[in-house]
Design a protein around this motif. Structure first.
Motif, PDB file in Angstrom:
ATOM      1  N   LEU A 265      62.677  31.895 137.754  1.00  0.00           N
ATOM      2  CA  LEU A 265      62.622  32.252 136.335  1.00  0.00           C
ATOM      3  C   LEU A 265      62.937  33.720 136.063  1.00  0.00           C
ATOM      4  O   LEU A 265      63.210  34.084 134.912  1.00  0.00           O
ATOM      5  CB  LEU A 265      61.247  31.899 135.761  1.00  0.00           C
ATOM      6  N   THR A 266      62.893  34.549 137.084  1.00  0.00           N
ATOM      7  CA  THR A 266      63.159  35.979 136.882  1.00  0.00           C
ATOM      8  C   THR A 266      64.472  36.424 137.524  1.00  0.00           C
ATOM      9  O   THR A 266      64.803  37.609 137.503  1.00  0.00           O
ATOM     10  CB  THR A 266      62.009  36.830 137.443  1.00  0.00           C
TER      11      THR A 266
ATOM     12  N   ASP B 263      68.527  37.031 138.171  1.00  0.00           N
ATOM     13  CA  ASP B 263      69.647  37.419 137.314  1.00  0.00           C
ATOM     14  C   ASP B 263      70.241  36.165 136.681  1.00  0.00           C
ATOM     15  O   ASP B 263      70.566  35.196 137.387  1.00  0.00           O
ATOM     16  CB  ASP B 263      70.697  38.141 138.158  1.00  0.00           C
ATOM     17  N   ARG B 264      70.400  36.171 135.351  1.00  0.00           N
ATOM     18  CA  ARG B 264      70.799  34.949 134.657  1.00  0.00           C
ATOM     19  C   ARG B 264      72.194  34.477 135.059  1.00  0.00           C
ATOM     20  O   ARG B 264      72.436  33.283 135.207  1.00  0.00           O
ATOM     21  CB  ARG B 264      70.733  35.162 133.138  1.00  0.00           C
TER      22      ARG B 264
ATOM     23  N   THR C 106      58.466  31.774 140.338  1.00  0.00           N
ATOM     24  CA  THR C 106      58.633  33.121 139.790  1.00  0.00           C
ATOM     25  C   THR C 106      60.052  33.637 140.042  1.00  0.00           C
ATOM     26  O   THR C 106      60.703  34.190 139.143  1.00  0.00           O
ATOM     27  CB  THR C 106      57.612  34.085 140.418  1.00  0.00           C
ATOM     28  N   ALA C 107      60.540  33.459 141.261  1.00  0.00           N
ATOM     29  CA  ALA C 107      61.879  33.931 141.608  1.00  0.00           C
ATOM     30  C   ALA C 107      62.955  33.234 140.777  1.00  0.00           C
ATOM     31  O   ALA C 107      63.910  33.871 140.307  1.00  0.00           O
ATOM     32  CB  ALA C 107      62.138  33.708 143.098  1.00  0.00           C
TER      33      ALA C 107
ATOM     34  N   ASP D 185      57.674  32.797 128.272  1.00  0.00           N
ATOM     35  CA  ASP D 185      56.820  33.936 128.626  1.00  0.00           C
ATOM     36  C   ASP D 185      56.396  33.741 130.083  1.00  0.00           C
ATOM     37  O   ASP D 185      55.410  33.067 130.373  1.00  0.00           O
ATOM     38  CB  ASP D 185      55.607  33.971 127.693  1.00  0.00           C
ATOM     39  N   VAL D 186      57.153  34.328 131.005  1.00  0.00           N
ATOM     40  CA  VAL D 186      56.927  34.065 132.426  1.00  0.00           C
ATOM     41  C   VAL D 186      55.538  34.511 132.882  1.00  0.00           C
ATOM     42  O   VAL D 186      54.837  33.735 133.547  1.00  0.00           O
ATOM     43  CB  VAL D 186      58.034  34.708 133.286  1.00  0.00           C
ATOM     44  N   PRO D 187      55.068  35.730 132.568  1.00  0.00           N
ATOM     45  CA  PRO D 187      53.726  36.111 133.029  1.00  0.00           C
ATOM     46  C   PRO D 187      52.629  35.166 132.540  1.00  0.00           C
ATOM     47  O   PRO D 187      51.737  34.791 133.303  1.00  0.00           O
ATOM     48  CB  PRO D 187      53.550  37.525 132.468  1.00  0.00           C
TER      49      PRO D 187
ATOM     50  N   CYS E 170      58.716  26.473 130.690  1.00  0.00           N
ATOM     51  CA  CYS E 170      59.308  26.939 131.947  1.00  0.00           C
ATOM     52  C   CYS E 170      60.825  26.981 131.877  1.00  0.00           C
ATOM     53  O   CYS E 170      61.458  27.641 132.708  1.00  0.00           O
ATOM     54  CB  CYS E 170      58.921  26.014 133.101  1.00  0.00           C
TER      55      CYS E 170
END
Length: 398
Positions: free
Chosen positions: A189-190, A192-193, A186-187, A290-292, A282
């Motif tokens: 993929l979410t 800061d790019r 989760t960390a 779609d991460v969620p 992923c």
């Protein structure tokens, strides 16, 4: 029995030479990633029964019980439940997972209810079916399959010596495995790019160095460095480092069930899957992530890649899997051996990958298959197979 005319899919990750070499055709210079054999609406095979080429999907829809057999038509409906492919990867495919049947049904119903267009780039569920799949190597074949044990992933990340990866390694060491894998993915993929792109750059440089020198995880580091060269700055590069790296030798296979993250990296193989398009990505792709929904579908458990080798019974070498929609086996045909009677009662697609096979119907009619050629056999048809070479047989579990 029908000789099939099949469509090549020119995805960007495909090899320019592997499929043409197998088919005995000239390369076009463009990627040739997949050769589809079946009745998928996106690219159905064509069969000619005397009135010109007709999509296999139309032949089956006109007489489901006759083509598929009453049992298969009753279980799976009026469509071929599997899709057979030749898959030729020259660069990594997207890192992805597939939903189980209940998740696919609920996800598809939800997007239909919300009116998400079928061709929308953010649509996750193209149908209400699950997508288990099996890949069998024809050449040495590299891939990623399933999560590594959390402690092993922590060791691998720590070995890169990148400060921004240390918090992930600490989580993997300190927390229970399922929670740790979920939190770290989760960390990643979410994040800061821009910051993640810099982490990927530093990790890729370290993996390049470690993949070229003796030491723990050398082959894995080399694989991750290669992935990063194809997808610079992509968060999926770090996500990939949580997964097992595996190399299949020719004849070995991997079964990929629901919720298992995976990616094919390089090589030529025979792929057999349930007839579905449902993919949750992923990373390692410009497509929608779609991460969620990905987190809802992914199974956060460490699993060693279960490499399958065929089990031989009466000359048929079968790759056993826990699904009903497909069954893959192969025949090693020897010169001078008597033709073998193929089991009937289910729909079959036969693919010759080496030498020449000869199919003989109950009426004595013969259909030769050269390397790269395939045939469809309806459920009720009695067929014998002979020749010299290798033939893969795709069907459903009886």
């Amino acid at each position: 029995m029908d000789r099939l005319a099949n469509t090549v899919r020119p995805y960007a990750w495909g090899s320019t030479t592997a499929i043409p070499e197998l088919l005995g055709t000239e390369p076009t210079g463009e990627p040739q990633a997949e050769l589809w054999m079946g009745a998928h609406p996106g690219a159905p095979s064509l069969a000619d029964r005397g009135d010109g080429p007709v999509p296999l999907s139309e032949l089956i829809a006109a007489d489901p019980a006759g083509e598929l057999g009453e049992a298969a038509a009753g279980r799976f409906g009026p469509r071929l439940p599997f899709l057979l492919k030749l898959l030729a990867a020259a660069s990594p495919l997207s890192l992805q997972v597939h939903p189980d049947l209940a998740q696919a049904e609920s996800g598809f119903a939800d997007e239909e209810r919300r009116g998400v267009p079928a061709d929308a780039p953010h649509r996750n569920y193209k149908d209400a079916n699950h997508k288990p799949e099996l890949i069998c190597a024809l050449t040495p074949f590299d891939g990623l399959c399933g999560f590594r044990p959390a402690a092993e992933s922590a060791e691998l990340l720590s070995g890169l010596g990148v400060d921004s990866l240390k918090p992930y390694a600490d989580i993997l060491h300190a927390e229970p495995e399922e929670a740790a894998l979920r939190e770290v993915l989760t960390a990643v993929l979410t994040a800061d790019r821009a910051e993640m792109a810099e982490t990927v750059r530093l990790a890729a440089e370290a993996a390049e160095r470690l993949g070229g020198t003796p030491g723990p995880h050398r082959d894995s580091y080399a694989a991750y460095a290669s992935i990063a060269r194809h997808y610079p700055g992509d968060p999926g590069v770090i996500a990939a480092m949580l997964l097992n790296f595996v190399t299949l030798q020719p004849g070995e296979a991997l079964f990929l069930g629901a919720g298992v993250p995976h990616a094919y990296l390089d090589g030529l193989g025979v792929e057999l899957m349930a007839n579905s398009d449902n993919v949750l990505r992923c990373g390692l792709t410009p497509k929608h992530v779609d991460v969620p929904e990905l987190l809802r579908v992914t199974r956060f458990e460490a699993t060693a890649p279960a490499v399958l080798r065929p089990e031989a019974v009466d000359g048929e070498e079968t790759y056993e899997t826990p699904v009903d929609e497909f069954r893959l086996s192969r025949y090693a045909l020897a010169a001078g051996a008597a033709p073998r009677q193929l089991p009937a009662g289910t729909p079959q697609i036969l693919l010759c990958t080496a030498g020449t096979a000869v199919l003989t119907g109950a009426d004595g009619a013969e259909l030769p298959l050269s390397r790269g050629e395939s045939a469809y056999v309806p459920a009720a048809e009695q067929v014998r197979i002979g020749g010299t070479g290798t033939v893969f047989r795709a069907t459903v579990r009886a």
